[in-house]
Scaffold this motif. Structure first.
Motif, PDB file in Angstrom:
ATOM      1  N   VAL A 254       0.858  -1.186   0.000  1.00  0.00           N
ATOM      2  CA  VAL A 254       0.000   0.000   0.000  1.00  0.00           C
ATOM      3  C   VAL A 254       0.894   1.235   0.000  1.00  0.00           C
ATOM      4  N   PRO A 255       0.754   2.139  -0.981  1.00  0.00           N
ATOM      5  CA  PRO A 255       1.624   3.318  -1.006  1.00  0.00           C
ATOM      6  C   PRO A 255       1.378   4.231   0.194  1.00  0.00           C
ATOM      7  N   ASN A 256       2.462   4.734   0.773  1.00  0.00           N
ATOM      8  CA  ASN A 256       2.311   5.733   1.825  1.00  0.00           C
ATOM      9  C   ASN A 256       2.072   7.098   1.180  1.00  0.00           C
ATOM     10  N   ASP A 257       1.949   8.129   1.984  1.00  0.00           N
ATOM     11  CA  ASP A 257       1.617   9.455   1.452  1.00  0.00           C
ATOM     12  C   ASP A 257       2.656   9.932   0.435  1.00  0.00           C
ATOM     13  N   GLU A 258       3.921   9.761   0.774  1.00  0.00           N
ATOM     14  CA  GLU A 258       4.984  10.218  -0.117  1.00  0.00           C
ATOM     15  C   GLU A 258       4.999   9.429  -1.420  1.00  0.00           C
ATOM     16  N   GLU A 259       4.858   8.105  -1.326  1.00  0.00           N
ATOM     17  CA  GLU A 259       4.842   7.260  -2.515  1.00  0.00           C
ATOM     18  C   GLU A 259       3.639   7.588  -3.402  1.00  0.00           C
ATOM     19  N   LEU A 260       2.490   7.823  -2.776  1.00  0.00           N
ATOM     20  CA  LEU A 260       1.305   8.179  -3.548  1.00  0.00           C
ATOM     21  C   LEU A 260       1.525   9.476  -4.314  1.00  0.00           C
ATOM     22  N   ALA A 261       2.044  10.480  -3.643  1.00  0.00           N
ATOM     23  CA  ALA A 261       2.271  11.772  -4.294  1.00  0.00           C
ATOM     24  C   ALA A 261       3.235  11.637  -5.474  1.00  0.00           C
ATOM     25  N   GLN A 262       4.302  10.853  -5.281  1.00  0.00           N
ATOM     26  CA  GLN A 262       5.273  10.672  -6.365  1.00  0.00           C
ATOM     27  C   GLN A 262       4.651   9.908  -7.530  1.00  0.00           C
ATOM     28  N   ALA A 263       3.889   8.867  -7.225  1.00  0.00           N
ATOM     29  CA  ALA A 263       3.251   8.068  -8.276  1.00  0.00           C
ATOM     30  C   ALA A 263       2.252   8.906  -9.062  1.00  0.00           C
ATOM     31  N   LEU A 264       1.446   9.692  -8.364  1.00  0.00           N
ATOM     32  CA  LEU A 264       0.457  10.531  -9.048  1.00  0.00           C
ATOM     33  C   LEU A 264       1.137  11.565  -9.931  1.00  0.00           C
ATOM     34  N   ALA A 265       2.262  12.096  -9.472  1.00  0.00           N
ATOM     35  CA  ALA A 265       2.997  13.074 -10.279  1.00  0.00           C
ATOM     36  C   ALA A 265       3.520  12.434 -11.565  1.00  0.00           C
ATOM     37  N   GLU A 266       4.053  11.219 -11.462  1.00  0.00           N
ATOM     38  CA  GLU A 266       4.561  10.530 -12.650  1.00  0.00           C
ATOM     39  C   GLU A 266       3.442  10.237 -13.637  1.00  0.00           C
ATOM     40  N   LEU A 267       2.330   9.758 -13.133  1.00  0.00           N
ATOM     41  CA  LEU A 267       1.218   9.398 -14.007  1.00  0.00           C
ATOM     42  C   LEU A 267       0.572  10.628 -14.628  1.00  0.00           C
ATOM     43  N   SER A 268       0.487  11.692 -13.862  1.00  0.00           N
ATOM     44  CA  SER A 268      -0.063  12.938 -14.388  1.00  0.00           C
ATOM     45  C   SER A 268       0.819  13.483 -15.512  1.00  0.00           C
ATOM     46  N   ALA A 269       2.128  13.395 -15.329  1.00  0.00           N
ATOM     47  CA  ALA A 269       3.060  13.851 -16.360  1.00  0.00           C
ATOM     48  C   ALA A 269       2.931  12.999 -17.627  1.00  0.00           C
ATOM     49  N   ALA A 270       2.765  11.694 -17.446  1.00  0.00           N
ATOM     50  CA  ALA A 270       2.598  10.808 -18.600  1.00  0.00           C
ATOM     51  C   ALA A 270       1.310  11.128 -19.348  1.00  0.00           C
ATOM     52  N   ALA A 271       0.233  11.362 -18.612  1.00  0.00           N
ATOM     53  CA  ALA A 271      -1.043  11.702 -19.240  1.00  0.00           C
ATOM     54  C   ALA A 271      -0.942  13.005 -20.021  1.00  0.00           C
ATOM     55  N   GLU A 272      -0.246  13.981 -19.475  1.00  0.00           N
ATOM     56  CA  GLU A 272      -0.077  15.261 -20.156  1.00  0.00           C
ATOM     57  C   GLU A 272       0.747  15.094 -21.430  1.00  0.00           C
ATOM     58  N   ALA A 273       1.770  14.250 -21.378  1.00  0.00           N
ATOM     59  CA  ALA A 273       2.590  14.000 -22.566  1.00  0.00           C
ATOM     60  C   ALA A 273       1.761  13.361 -23.671  1.00  0.00           C
ATOM     61  N   TRP A 274       0.916  12.390 -23.308  1.00  0.00           N
ATOM     62  CA  TRP A 274       0.066  11.740 -24.305  1.00  0.00           C
ATOM     63  C   TRP A 274      -0.991  12.704 -24.845  1.00  0.00           C
ATOM     64  N   LYS A 275      -1.430  13.620 -24.000  1.00  0.00           N
ATOM     65  CA  LYS A 275      -2.384  14.622 -24.451  1.00  0.00           C
ATOM     66  C   LYS A 275      -1.749  15.510 -25.514  1.00  0.00           C
ATOM     67  N   GLN A 276      -0.521  15.934 -25.266  1.00  0.00           N
ATOM     68  CA  GLN A 276       0.186  16.761 -26.235  1.00  0.00           C
ATOM     69  C   GLN A 276       0.450  15.986 -27.513  1.00  0.00           C
ATOM     70  N   GLU A 277       0.819  14.709 -27.388  1.00  0.00           N
ATOM     71  CA  GLU A 277       1.058  13.863 -28.561  1.00  0.00           C
ATOM     72  C   GLU A 277      -0.206  13.735 -29.396  1.00  0.00           C
ATOM     73  N   GLY A 278      -1.334  13.546 -28.733  1.00  0.00           N
ATOM     74  CA  GLY A 278      -2.604  13.429 -29.439  1.00  0.00           C
ATOM     75  C   GLY A 278      -2.968  14.699 -30.178  1.00  0.00           C
ATOM     76  N   GLN A 279      -2.664  15.854 -29.598  1.00  0.00           N
ATOM     77  CA  GLN A 279      -2.962  17.119 -30.256  1.00  0.00           C
ATOM     78  C   GLN A 279      -2.082  17.347 -31.472  1.00  0.00           C
ATOM     79  N   VAL A 280      -0.801  16.916 -31.365  1.00  0.00           N
ATOM     80  CA  VAL A 280       0.115  17.086 -32.490  1.00  0.00           C
ATOM     81  C   VAL A 280      -0.365  16.249 -33.674  1.00  0.00           C
ATOM     82  N   ARG A 281      -0.791  15.036 -33.395  1.00  0.00           N
ATOM     83  CA  ARG A 281      -1.245  14.169 -34.484  1.00  0.00           C
ATOM     84  C   ARG A 281      -2.556  14.666 -35.081  1.00  0.00           C
TER      85      ARG A 281
END
Length: 281
Positions: A254-281
């Motif tokens: 079970v992720p602790n508070d710090e692990e959760l925050a880091q994981a959410l930041a990574e996933l949010s960044a990935a989602a934003e990158a795919w959003k930009q990729e989708g707009q470019v295409r």
């Protein structure tokens, strides 16, 4: 959904399931992260389903044989409107419907599962019923790779081939880790693809964390008339969270508070990158 939208949705589902597990202080994190792309491809692109009619007779069926990794499934069903998203906050709490394994008291769940080795046999029965009733729905069954050590899986595999159930798609979440370590150390499975082929299945190997590959393979099934399809989905346990990937400890960590925050930041960044990729295409 197009390719970019599916990838963004998978990232969002991963964030939802991590929040849910963190809030409940329990859950099977690694396997849910590894199977998220599989479920996203099925539920948002491939399967013929209607959240407003969960018992519609011609719906495609999904059986989560690896029922302990239910968290991604709960998040997807809630996101699609099978039940209120607010209910995710009750996961694994006293009196909840959203327990740690699929519960058919919840709309969208076909069968209670989680005792490994039973899901494929249930799926064989559903697919056989469709054939005999002249209905066109398909049955998708997600299994774990550790689950392949169960003898009942292979009995069901024989039956699926014997009855020529080309409306049946078995999927193995091949992340190569189970609760006690590497699958090959616990109970060697290889050559796994050859074994399924020898049992009469049409076997396709894909990157199980690539939604484009998954969609292509699922939409092509049945690729071999008269044969059930086995999709060997090669995945990464803990996918999407850098410090959880391929780490056995994250099977039910079970992720602790710090692990959760880091994981959410990574996933949010990935989602934003795919959003930009989708707009470019």
């Amino acid at each position: 959904m197009n390719s970019a939208e599916l990838k963004i949705k998978a990232a969002q589902i991963r964030m939802d399931l991590l929040r849910m597990i963190h809030g409940a202080k329990t859950g099977h994190t690694g396997g849910s992260l590894s199977n998220t792309d599989i479920l996203t491809a099925l539920y948002y692109r491939v399967m013929n389903i209607d959240p407003a009619r969960p018992k519609w007779e011609d719906r495609d069926r999904f059986i989560a044989s690896k029922g302990h990794s239910v968290e991604s499934l709960w998040c997807i069903l809630a996101d699609l409107g099978f039940f209120p998203k607010e209910e995710l906050k009750t996961f694994s709490q006293f009196g909840t419907r959203l327990i740690g394994h699929p519960n058919n008291k919840v709309p969208g769940i076909e069968m209670n599962t989680g005792a490994l080795g039973h899901g494929l046999a249930i799926s064989v029965g559903m697919a056989l019923a469709a054939k005999r009733d002249g209905r066109g729905y398909r049955v998708f069954c997600l299994m774990g790779d550790g689950e392949q050590a169960e003898g009942s899986v292979w009995e069901a595999a024989m039956a699926g081939a014997h009855y020529k159930l080309d409306n049946l798609v078995g999927i193995i979440d091949r992340n190569r880790l189970q609760i006690s370590g590497s699958t090959e150390d616990v109970m060697g499975l290889e050559p796994l693809e050859e074994k399924w082929a020898a049992f009469g299945w049409h076997v396709v190997s894909v990157d199980g964390n690539d939604v484009d590959e998954l969609v292509r393979v699922f939409e092509e099934a049945p690729a071999a008339a008269g044969k059930p399809t086995l999709v060997m989905a090669n995945t990464v346990k803990g996918k999407g969270v850098s410090f959880a990937e391929n780490v056995p400890h994250w099977h039910h960590h079970v992720p602790n508070d710090e692990e959760l925050a880091q994981a959410l930041a990574e996933l949010s960044a990935a989602a934003e990158a795919w959003k930009q990729e989708g707009q470019v295409r």
